[in-house]
Design a protein around this motif. Structure first.
Motif, PDB file in Angstrom:
ATOM      1  N   ASP A  69       0.816  -1.201   0.000  1.00  0.00           N
ATOM      2  CA  ASP A  69       0.000   0.000   0.000  1.00  0.00           C
ATOM      3  C   ASP A  69       0.855   1.258   0.000  1.00  0.00           C
ATOM      4  O   ASP A  69       0.711   2.141  -0.831  1.00  0.00           O
ATOM      5  CB  ASP A  69      -0.904  -0.013   1.234  1.00  0.00           C
ATOM      6  N   GLN A  70       1.728   1.352   0.970  1.00  0.00           N
ATOM      7  CA  GLN A  70       2.608   2.512   1.065  1.00  0.00           C
ATOM      8  C   GLN A  70       4.031   1.998   1.145  1.00  0.00           C
ATOM      9  O   GLN A  70       4.604   1.896   2.234  1.00  0.00           O
ATOM     10  CB  GLN A  70       2.263   3.326   2.311  1.00  0.00           C
ATOM     11  N   PRO A  71       4.594   1.664   0.000  1.00  0.00           N
ATOM     12  CA  PRO A  71       5.877   0.949   0.011  1.00  0.00           C
ATOM     13  C   PRO A  71       6.982   1.651   0.792  1.00  0.00           C
ATOM     14  O   PRO A  71       7.745   0.981   1.483  1.00  0.00           O
ATOM     15  CB  PRO A  71       6.235   0.817  -1.475  1.00  0.00           C
ATOM     16  N   SER A  72       7.066   2.988   0.710  1.00  0.00           N
ATOM     17  CA  SER A  72       8.185   3.630   1.410  1.00  0.00           C
ATOM     18  C   SER A  72       8.023   3.577   2.921  1.00  0.00           C
ATOM     19  O   SER A  72       8.981   3.780   3.651  1.00  0.00           O
ATOM     20  CB  SER A  72       8.391   5.076   0.993  1.00  0.00           C
ATOM     21  N   ARG A  73       6.803   3.337   3.387  1.00  0.00           N
ATOM     22  CA  ARG A  73       6.618   3.192   4.833  1.00  0.00           C
ATOM     23  C   ARG A  73       6.845   1.753   5.273  1.00  0.00           C
ATOM     24  O   ARG A  73       6.909   1.461   6.461  1.00  0.00           O
ATOM     25  CB  ARG A  73       5.225   3.653   5.246  1.00  0.00           C
ATOM     26  N   CYS A  74       6.926   0.834   4.302  1.00  0.00           N
ATOM     27  CA  CYS A  74       7.151  -0.580   4.627  1.00  0.00           C
ATOM     28  C   CYS A  74       8.602  -0.973   4.400  1.00  0.00           C
ATOM     29  O   CYS A  74       9.200  -1.687   5.195  1.00  0.00           O
ATOM     30  CB  CYS A  74       6.275  -1.468   3.755  1.00  0.00           C
ATOM     31  N   ARG A  95      13.402  15.645  -0.532  1.00  0.00           N
ATOM     32  CA  ARG A  95      12.072  16.261  -0.579  1.00  0.00           C
ATOM     33  C   ARG A  95      11.243  15.707  -1.724  1.00  0.00           C
ATOM     34  O   ARG A  95      10.046  15.461  -1.578  1.00  0.00           O
ATOM     35  CB  ARG A  95      12.199  17.774  -0.750  1.00  0.00           C
ATOM     36  N   VAL A  96      11.903  15.531  -2.873  1.00  0.00           N
ATOM     37  CA  VAL A  96      11.206  14.973  -4.033  1.00  0.00           C
ATOM     38  C   VAL A  96      10.610  13.608  -3.669  1.00  0.00           C
ATOM     39  O   VAL A  96       9.451  13.314  -3.977  1.00  0.00           O
ATOM     40  CB  VAL A  96      12.186  14.847  -5.227  1.00  0.00           C
ATOM     41  N   LEU A  97      11.409  12.789  -2.970  1.00  0.00           N
ATOM     42  CA  LEU A  97      10.918  11.460  -2.591  1.00  0.00           C
ATOM     43  C   LEU A  97       9.814  11.559  -1.547  1.00  0.00           C
ATOM     44  O   LEU A  97       8.803  10.857  -1.619  1.00  0.00           O
ATOM     45  CB  LEU A  97      12.073  10.608  -2.034  1.00  0.00           C
ATOM     46  N   ALA A  98      10.002  12.458  -0.570  1.00  0.00           N
ATOM     47  CA  ALA A  98       9.015  12.585   0.502  1.00  0.00           C
ATOM     48  C   ALA A  98       7.669  13.022  -0.064  1.00  0.00           C
ATOM     49  O   ALA A  98       6.627  12.453   0.283  1.00  0.00           O
ATOM     50  CB  ALA A  98       9.512  13.584   1.547  1.00  0.00           C
ATOM     51  N   VAL A  99       7.695  14.011  -0.953  1.00  0.00           N
ATOM     52  CA  VAL A  99       6.448  14.508  -1.527  1.00  0.00           C
ATOM     53  C   VAL A  99       5.737  13.384  -2.291  1.00  0.00           C
ATOM     54  O   VAL A  99       4.531  13.192  -2.159  1.00  0.00           O
ATOM     55  CB  VAL A  99       6.719  15.715  -2.456  1.00  0.00           C
ATOM     56  N   ALA A 100       6.501  12.608  -3.058  1.00  0.00           N
ATOM     57  CA  ALA A 100       5.897  11.522  -3.829  1.00  0.00           C
ATOM     58  C   ALA A 100       5.292  10.463  -2.902  1.00  0.00           C
ATOM     59  O   ALA A 100       4.276   9.854  -3.225  1.00  0.00           O
ATOM     60  CB  ALA A 100       6.926  10.891  -4.759  1.00  0.00           C
ATOM     61  N   PRO A 104       5.764  13.847   5.314  1.00  0.00           N
ATOM     62  CA  PRO A 104       6.010  15.279   5.531  1.00  0.00           C
ATOM     63  C   PRO A 104       7.443  15.664   5.140  1.00  0.00           C
ATOM     64  O   PRO A 104       8.382  14.916   5.417  1.00  0.00           O
ATOM     65  CB  PRO A 104       5.815  15.453   7.039  1.00  0.00           C
ATOM     66  N   ARG A 105       7.585  16.829   4.510  1.00  0.00           N
ATOM     67  CA  ARG A 105       8.903  17.281   4.066  1.00  0.00           C
ATOM     68  C   ARG A 105       9.890  17.394   5.213  1.00  0.00           C
ATOM     69  O   ARG A 105      11.100  17.243   5.035  1.00  0.00           O
ATOM     70  CB  ARG A 105       8.799  18.665   3.451  1.00  0.00           C
ATOM     71  N   SER A 106       9.367  17.712   6.395  1.00  0.00           N
ATOM     72  CA  SER A 106      10.251  17.929   7.544  1.00  0.00           C
ATOM     73  C   SER A 106      11.035  16.670   7.869  1.00  0.00           C
ATOM     74  O   SER A 106      12.111  16.719   8.468  1.00  0.00           O
ATOM     75  CB  SER A 106       9.430  18.347   8.749  1.00  0.00           C
ATOM     76  N   ARG A 107      10.508  15.534   7.457  1.00  0.00           N
ATOM     77  CA  ARG A 107      11.179  14.255   7.696  1.00  0.00           C
ATOM     78  C   ARG A 107      12.540  14.229   6.991  1.00  0.00           C
ATOM     79  O   ARG A 107      13.465  13.544   7.420  1.00  0.00           O
ATOM     80  CB  ARG A 107      10.250  13.153   7.200  1.00  0.00           C
ATOM     81  N   LEU A 143      13.528   7.423   5.092  1.00  0.00           N
ATOM     82  CA  LEU A 143      12.486   8.458   5.102  1.00  0.00           C
ATOM     83  C   LEU A 143      11.171   7.994   5.730  1.00  0.00           C
ATOM     84  O   LEU A 143      10.596   8.677   6.554  1.00  0.00           O
ATOM     85  CB  LEU A 143      12.200   8.923   3.668  1.00  0.00           C
ATOM     86  N   GLY A 144      10.697   6.812   5.309  1.00  0.00           N
ATOM     87  CA  GLY A 144       9.385   6.357   5.744  1.00  0.00           C
ATOM     88  C   GLY A 144       9.411   5.512   7.001  1.00  0.00           C
ATOM     89  O   GLY A 144       8.425   4.856   7.308  1.00  0.00           O
ATOM     90  N   GLU A 145      10.517   5.525   7.745  1.00  0.00           N
ATOM     91  CA  GLU A 145      10.687   4.676   8.932  1.00  0.00           C
ATOM     92  C   GLU A 145      10.195   3.250   8.662  1.00  0.00           C
ATOM     93  O   GLU A 145       9.299   2.747   9.356  1.00  0.00           O
ATOM     94  CB  GLU A 145       9.917   5.268  10.122  1.00  0.00           C
ATOM     95  N   PRO A 146      10.773   2.595   7.661  1.00  0.00           N
ATOM     96  CA  PRO A 146      10.242   1.309   7.210  1.00  0.00           C
ATOM     97  C   PRO A 146      10.581   0.157   8.169  1.00  0.00           C
ATOM     98  O   PRO A 146      11.542   0.233   8.916  1.00  0.00           O
ATOM     99  CB  PRO A 146      10.951   1.096   5.873  1.00  0.00           C
TER     100      PRO A 146
END
Ligand SMILES: Nc1ncnc2c1ncn2[C@@H]1O[C@H](COP(=O)(O)OP(=O)(O)OP(=O)(O)O)[C@@H](O)[C@H]1O
Ligand SMILES: [Mg+2]
Lengths: 292, 242
Positions: A69-74, A95-100, A104-107, A143-146
């Motif tokens: 579902d949300q690959p960067s978070r996994c 930032r480009v990756l975070a936005v996609a 949040p950009r702050s991450r 980024l996504g704390e996977p």
């Protein structure tokens, strides 16, 4: 949790991976080893859906990567090559990756601090050293704390302090219950880092087991003596196997106590008597049939 | 999808090439319009459209922008992190199409601004007045042709992943092959010529009655984008990501 089942990948005539099956467990660091061209990168790319297996499959957290579902978070992945636009700053790359990914950009600032790249974050990647690029790639993976990390030779280009930092990072990720699959050439590194190893050679899986099992090669003793010829006779007479290790030393397949007793019985002087553990490197070379 | 589009726009904003292309559009369109107005080459029937037609020469640069949006990823390997974040590749490519459309509109506006900022005062000194409804229509068509060119660029990029290859192919087709077909066309009766992609695109801002009408040109151009983009997307889905 990563599961690879009967994975085969063919590039034209080259059979890069052939019927490989293994898994990487949560809470453990799994080292993925193999000589150049063994098929490590190919396997890792198949795990994260970048290439289509010829047959077989790979799943992450029970699903094919592309179905997450949300690959960067996994899953966070770092693949071998330097994947950056040279004219973009490190911060903007993140930032480009975070936005996609809807993160949040702050991450981006958080992970930049984590990989100790915050000073260089505003500079174009063109001017980054190999180690800085490697850190930036890691920052992207984090980024996504996977829950799962897939890393292809992440230690490449890192200085000794960086390697230590990486080791701590991956160990603590595993301690938090994450799954870490990391390929490497530097076997000394892996033996300090990994709980499990998967060894692949010429596209075929050689073994999957724990580091402890692979390096448990029975007792072995390194012994140095000015009278190495007589020592050797005594060892042979006791039915023990040995090999030469330099002009005045032997490595005997027995515990140090046994070797010391033998020498004492014959009155042979010893200058050194050390227990030796098979290193991962030796085990590796034996398993893939390279070197002695 | 919004995140993906915003990410694509951020990609464009965080490198220099788009800025360079925008500057080139200002220079090229500005020169082309100045040359047209200066040479008194405006037909009285639709001078606004003639100005737009002159400014449209730089729409190939919008096409380059579309090509870069895709091929930069393959050239620098950023396609790997891009597809890691969004493994549904068709969604990534669609986001690129939308972002390129937006960028195309923006540089189209830039070209229109330059064109009429030069033409209106120039013609006014001769006692000629431009502006009003005809100018608005001409601007709209001009902006549309830039946006379409950018979309075609994305579609070409999805088909030809090599940056040099895609740019050379676009230049060769739109600046060499099609003009040649028109130049040599007198020898044969090629009634299909107006249906070529470059001619369809030109129809948006042209008064040339050998070309299609503007609405037909628009529809046909969209159809070209659709077909090329669909083919490129299928190819990208089937190929490995490198
Ligand atoms: N895109 C490709 N096209 C053709 N052959 C390929 C491709 N990618 C990999 N190969 C081949 O597949 C085999 C395995 O390559 P792979 O990169 O997976 O090895 P590796 O274990 O990562 O090696 P290294 O330790 O050198 O990084 C090699 O023989 C390689 O030449
Ligand atoms: Mg590799």
């Amino acid at each position: 949790m990563i599961e690879v089942s009967n994975l085969t990948k063919r590039f034209g005539r080259v059979l890069a991976v052939e019927d490989a099956s293994f898994s990487a467990q949560p809470g453990r660091v799994t080292g993925f080893l193999g000589p150049n061209g063994a098929g490590k990168t190919t396997t890792l790319r198949a795990i994260v859906g970048l290439l289509q297996p010829t047959s077989g499959s790979a799943t992450v957290l029970g699903k094919p990567y592309r179905a997450l579902d949300q690959p960067s978070r996994c899953v966070g992945a770092v693949l071998e090559t330097s994947n950056f636009h040279p004219g973009r700053s490190g911060r903007n790359h993140l930032r480009v990756l975070a936005v996609a990914a809807g993160i949040p950009r702050s991450r981006a600032e958080d992970v930049l601090k984590l990989v100790e790249l915050d000073d260089a974050a505003g500079r174009r990647v063109r001017g980054y050293s190999l180690g800085m690029r490697q850190r930036l790639a890691l920052a992207g993976a984090l980024l996504g704390e996977p829950d799962v990390l897939v890393l292809d030779e992440p230690a490449n280009g890192l200085d000794p302090a960086g390697i230590r930092w990486l080791r701590d990072l991956l160990r603590s990720a595993a301690a938090e219950g994450r799954t870490v699959l990391v390929s490497s050439h530097v076997l000394g590194e892996v033996s300090q880092l990994a709980d499990d190893v998967v060894i692949i050679n010429r596209g075929r899986l050689v073994t999957q087991s724990t580091v402890a099992e692979v390096t448990a090669g029975g007792d072995r003793t390194r012994v140095r003596s000015p009278d190495v010829t007589r020592l050797r006779e005594a060892v042979a007479a006791a039915g023990l196997v040995d090999r030469e290790a330099g002009t005045d030393a032997l490595v005997v397949e027995a515990a140090p106590a046994r070797v010391g007793e033998l020498a004492a019985a014959k009155g042979i002087v010893l200058h050194e008597l050390v227990a030796e553990k098979a290193t991962l490197e030796e085990a590796f070379l034996e398993l893939v049939g390279g070197g002695g | 999808m919004t995140g993906l589009v915003l990410s694509e726009l951020l990609k464009l904003r965080t490198i220099r090439a788009p800025l360079g292309l925008a500057l080139a559009v200002i220079v090229v369109s500005g020169l082309a319009v100045a040359a047209t107005v200066g040479a008194d080459a405006l037909e009285s029937s639709s001078r606004e459209l003639d100005i737009a037609d002159a400014a449209e020469v730089s729409s190939i640069l919008a096409m380059i922008l579309g090509i870069l949006l895709v091929t930069n990823e393959y050239r620098h390997g950023t396609i790997t992190p891009t597809f890691l974040v969004a493994p549904a590749r068709e969604r990534v490519l669609t986001a690129k199409l939308i972002a390129a459309g937006i960028a195309g509109v923006l540089i189209g506006c830039l070209a229109a601004l330059v064109a009429f900022a030069i033409a209106i005062p120039w013609l006014a000194t001769d006692g000629d007045s431009l502006g009003g409804g005809d100018t608005q229509v001409a601007v709209l068509r001009l902006v549309g042709s830039f946006a379409l060119a950018a979309l075609i660029g994305v579609a070409v990029g999805t088909l030809i992943h090599s940056q040099i290859g895609a740019i050379v192919a676009a230049f060769a087709w739109f600046l060499v092959v099609e003009p040649l077909v028109w130049g040599l066309g007198e020898l044969v009766d090629w009634s299909l010529r107006p249906y070529l992609p470059g001619s369809a695109l030109d129809a948006l801002v042209s008064t040339d009655d050998e070309l299609l009408s503007a609405p037909s040109g628009l529809l046909l151009s969209l159809a070209y984008v659709g077909v090329l983009f669909a083919a490129g997307t299928l190819l990208t889905l089937r190929r490995d990501a490198d």
